[in-house]
Design an enzyme around this catalytic site. Structure first.
Site, PDB file in Angstrom:
ATOM      1  N   GLY A  47      -4.229  -3.982  -4.547  1.00  0.00           N
ATOM      2  CA  GLY A  47      -5.145  -2.955  -5.029  1.00  0.00           C
ATOM      3  C   GLY A  47      -4.302  -1.797  -5.529  1.00  0.00           C
ATOM      4  O   GLY A  47      -3.758  -1.047  -4.732  1.00  0.00           O
ATOM      5  N   HIS A  48      -4.137  -1.695  -6.836  1.00  0.00           N
ATOM      6  CA  HIS A  48      -3.274  -0.653  -7.400  1.00  0.00           C
ATOM      7  C   HIS A  48      -4.143   0.437  -8.025  1.00  0.00           C
ATOM      8  O   HIS A  48      -4.849   0.197  -8.997  1.00  0.00           O
ATOM      9  CB  HIS A  48      -2.302  -1.265  -8.418  1.00  0.00           C
ATOM     10  CG  HIS A  48      -1.279  -2.148  -7.774  1.00  0.00           C
ATOM     11  ND1 HIS A  48      -0.220  -2.700  -8.444  1.00  0.00           N
ATOM     12  CD2 HIS A  48      -1.136  -2.558  -6.483  1.00  0.00           C
ATOM     13  CE1 HIS A  48       0.512  -3.419  -7.603  1.00  0.00           C
ATOM     14  NE2 HIS A  48      -0.036  -3.356  -6.410  1.00  0.00           N
ATOM     15  N   GLN A  87       2.209  -5.989  -3.211  1.00  0.00           N
ATOM     16  CA  GLN A  87       2.465  -5.943  -1.763  1.00  0.00           C
ATOM     17  C   GLN A  87       3.827  -5.283  -1.471  1.00  0.00           C
ATOM     18  O   GLN A  87       4.224  -4.414  -2.235  1.00  0.00           O
ATOM     19  CB  GLN A  87       2.371  -7.340  -1.132  1.00  0.00           C
ATOM     20  CG  GLN A  87       0.944  -7.912  -1.094  1.00  0.00           C
ATOM     21  CD  GLN A  87       0.534  -8.611  -2.380  1.00  0.00           C
ATOM     22  OE1 GLN A  87       1.313  -9.312  -2.998  1.00  0.00           O
ATOM     23  NE2 GLN A  87      -0.696  -8.411  -2.795  1.00  0.00           N
ATOM     24  N   LYS A 121       2.348   1.967  -5.172  1.00  0.00           N
ATOM     25  CA  LYS A 121       3.063   1.432  -6.351  1.00  0.00           C
ATOM     26  C   LYS A 121       2.293   1.665  -7.645  1.00  0.00           C
ATOM     27  O   LYS A 121       2.888   1.958  -8.681  1.00  0.00           O
ATOM     28  CB  LYS A 121       3.306  -0.083  -6.205  1.00  0.00           C
ATOM     29  CG  LYS A 121       4.286  -0.445  -5.115  1.00  0.00           C
ATOM     30  CD  LYS A 121       4.394  -1.946  -4.947  1.00  0.00           C
ATOM     31  CE  LYS A 121       3.131  -2.564  -4.413  1.00  0.00           C
ATOM     32  NZ  LYS A 121       2.758  -2.169  -3.051  1.00  0.00           N
ATOM     33  N   ASP A 173       0.805  -1.225   0.000  1.00  0.00           N
ATOM     34  CA  ASP A 173       0.000   0.000   0.000  1.00  0.00           C
ATOM     35  C   ASP A 173       0.839   1.276   0.000  1.00  0.00           C
ATOM     36  O   ASP A 173       0.413   2.312   0.507  1.00  0.00           O
ATOM     37  CB  ASP A 173      -0.974   0.033   1.211  1.00  0.00           C
ATOM     38  CG  ASP A 173      -1.817  -1.213   1.281  1.00  0.00           C
ATOM     39  OD1 ASP A 173      -2.270  -1.671   0.225  1.00  0.00           O
ATOM     40  OD2 ASP A 173      -1.996  -1.739   2.395  1.00  0.00           O
TER      41      ASP A 173
HETATM   42  P1  IMP Z   1      -3.367 -12.672   1.638  1.00  0.00           P
HETATM   43  O1  IMP Z   1      -2.326 -12.317   0.640  1.00  0.00           O
HETATM   44  O2  IMP Z   1      -4.735 -12.239   1.242  1.00  0.00           O
HETATM   45  O3  IMP Z   1      -3.312 -14.090   2.048  1.00  0.00           O
HETATM   46  O4  IMP Z   1      -3.047 -11.834   2.969  1.00  0.00           O
HETATM   47  C1  IMP Z   1      -1.890 -12.086   3.764  1.00  0.00           C
HETATM   48  C2  IMP Z   1      -1.432 -10.822   4.461  1.00  0.00           C
HETATM   49  O5  IMP Z   1      -0.940  -9.907   3.500  1.00  0.00           O
HETATM   50  C3  IMP Z   1      -2.552 -10.082   5.200  1.00  0.00           C
HETATM   51  O6  IMP Z   1      -2.004  -9.463   6.343  1.00  0.00           O
HETATM   52  C4  IMP Z   1      -2.986  -9.022   4.213  1.00  0.00           C
HETATM   53  O7  IMP Z   1      -3.573  -7.917   4.826  1.00  0.00           O
HETATM   54  C5  IMP Z   1      -1.661  -8.688   3.556  1.00  0.00           C
HETATM   55  N1  IMP Z   1      -1.829  -8.196   2.186  1.00  0.00           N
HETATM   56  C6  IMP Z   1      -2.101  -8.920   1.080  1.00  0.00           C
HETATM   57  N2  IMP Z   1      -2.149  -8.138  -0.005  1.00  0.00           N
HETATM   58  C7  IMP Z   1      -1.899  -6.888   0.428  1.00  0.00           C
HETATM   59  C8  IMP Z   1      -1.772  -5.625  -0.239  1.00  0.00           C
HETATM   60  O8  IMP Z   1      -1.899  -5.491  -1.464  1.00  0.00           O
HETATM   61  N3  IMP Z   1      -1.484  -4.555   0.551  1.00  0.00           N
HETATM   62  C9  IMP Z   1      -1.296  -4.676   1.893  1.00  0.00           C
HETATM   63  N4  IMP Z   1      -1.392  -5.831   2.542  1.00  0.00           N
HETATM   64  C10 IMP Z   1      -1.689  -6.929   1.816  1.00  0.00           C
END
Ligand code: IMP
Length: 417
Positions: A40-41, A221, A16, A13
């Site tokens: 989420g870009h 991420q 990017k 977040d």
């Molecule tokens: P998952 O990728 O949905 O399994 O989430 C695993 C961890 O990564 C959780 O703490 C999410 O909140 C975090 N996470 C996954 N994608 C993002 C992102 O795009 N931005 C911030 N945190 C993320």
């Protein structure tokens, strides 16, 4: 021909999407190499906002192309949704996107499983619930579904039967979507992807193309959520660092640079260690000002001060050669800004965490900097210079708003002061 990677230098977040969108004017191809619809870009075209979860952040009005690499896990329903939204405003844009058929599909079963597993965990991770973990798990355990299977009717049925059989045996329960329903569901998207003229081509076919032209690799991420080097087990299941370009047939040695994007402070969504977290007071203020609510789940993000040990770790782990700082304006008007310069890890002072386990035991050691009324101010310049000196990486660009054009070089900043 230039090859650049842009990765998140914190817990995701960082902005990017906007940064990639800004740079995209100089690149022929924008390549997503990892993750899925958990990302989420956000990009702007003029005043209009688009939030892409899967599509690379190409600039719709400039003739670049987007590639979704084999390292991704793709929710085809979400993909079609995103394409349709862009198509409404930019007819024909779908034909500028290319998918590697070796990428894996995220099925509704994976999403159901994601929620199931999260409930079963003694300490939940706080996943986005987008099925990312289970899809990557299936990939590694040889129960996944590759995109190319979509186009072979018999194989699709065979694979779905095998996958469902395994899931039912593992969990001793039925899932909400049956095999037959899943078949119909997937066939519908295959037809949609064909109708939208999305291209399928593998990294093998693109090997020469990518080498003879400019490519911008868009990370998802952030380094501290990387499966290998992030704050495990509170991580995502994909590669968040530049090494993920290997899934597109590249080596990091072929990159001309790796930009790490960082916020002027730190945020994190979901559970896991966060040494500089401010859970009230200024944290609440920055959350409101910075609109720190997830672009994918809408969850309130956790807020903290800038964390230099984490940034040094990100620099080394992901080979950052330059930095882009975002959201310095969110700190405007604070009298003082805290910066974590080192950790106290069980009584030992560390400027650089030795392993990801250090993040779990770290107590932040802070220095205080004077605040700034606006980012075109000498105190913000000093803040940036401090970050550069402490990390050994230059901040080349400053983003001062969500819109694509709200970006300047550090030289512009110096000239404005
Ligand atoms: P998952 O990728 O949905 O399994 O989430 C695993 C961890 O990564 C959780 O703490 C999410 O909140 C975090 N996470 C996954 N994608 C993002 C992102 O795009 N931005 C911030 N945190 C993320």
């Amino acid at each position: 021909m230039k090859k650049l990677a842009v990765v998140g230098a914190q817990w995701g977040d960082e902005g990017k999407g906007k940064v990639v969108n800004y740079f995209s004017r100089d690149f022929e191809w924008i390549v997503r190499f990892s993750g899925g619809a958990n990302a989420g870009h956000t990009i702007y075209v003029g005043d209009k906002k688009y939030v892409n979860h899967l599509l690379p952040s190409i600039n719709p009005v400039i003739d670049s192309k987007g590639f979704l690499g084999a390292g991704m896990v793709i929710d085809v329903g979400q993909l079609v949704e995103e394409l349709k939204i862009l198509e409404r405003d930019f007819p024909g844009i779908s034909s500028r996107f290319y998918l590697d058929p070796e990428a894996f599909i995220v099925l509704p079963w994976h999403k159901e499983e994601d929620l199931l597993l999260e409930k079963m965990r003694k300490v939940p991770i706080g996943t986005t619930g987008r099925g990312i973990g289970p899809a990557y798990t299936d990939k590694a355990s040889r129960e996944g579904l590759k995109l190319f299977v979509l186009f072979d009717e018999a194989l699709l049925r065979e694979r779905l039967e095998a996958i469902y059989h395994m899931k039912r045996s593992k969990y001793n329960r039925d899932f909400a979507v049956s095999i037959e329903e899943m078949l119909v569901y997937l066939q519908g998207f295959r037809a949609e992807l064909e109708r939208l003229s999305v291209n399928f081509t593998s990294a093998v076919d693109m090997y020469r193309v990518f080498r003879s032209t400019s490519v911008l690799f868009e990370g998802a991420q952030g380094v501290l959520l990387d499966l290998d080097f992030g704050t495990y087990p509170f991580v995502t299941s994909g590669a968040c660092m530049a090494h993920g370009v290997s899934s597109v047939g590249f080596s990091t040695f072929e990159l001309d640079g790796v930009y790490g994007v960082l916020k002027a402070y730190t945020t994190r969504v979901g559970a896991g260690p966060f040494p500089t977290e401010e859970s009230s007071g200024v944290g609440d203020l920055l959350r409101e000002r910075g609109k720190e609510f997830g672009a994918t789940t809408g969850r309130a993000r956790r807020i903290g001060w800038l964390d230099l040990p984490a940034l040094r770790y990100a620099k080394i782990r992901s080979g950052l050669t330059g930095l882009v700082i975002t959201k310095g304006d969110v700190l405007n008007g604070l009298d003082e800004v805290k910066i974590c310069v080192a950790y106290d890890v069980d009584g030992v002072v560390k400027e650089l965490p030795s392993t990801s386990y250090d993040f779990f035991r770290a107590k932040p050691i802070y220095e205080t900097a004077s605040g700034w009324p606006v980012t075109d101010h000498v105190n913000f310049l000093k803040y940036m210079t401090f970050i550069e000196r402490e990390t050994g990486v230059e901040i080349d660009y400053i983003s001062y708003g969500p819109k694509t054009e709200e970006m300047k070089t550090s030289n512009d900043l110096i000239m404005n002061i």
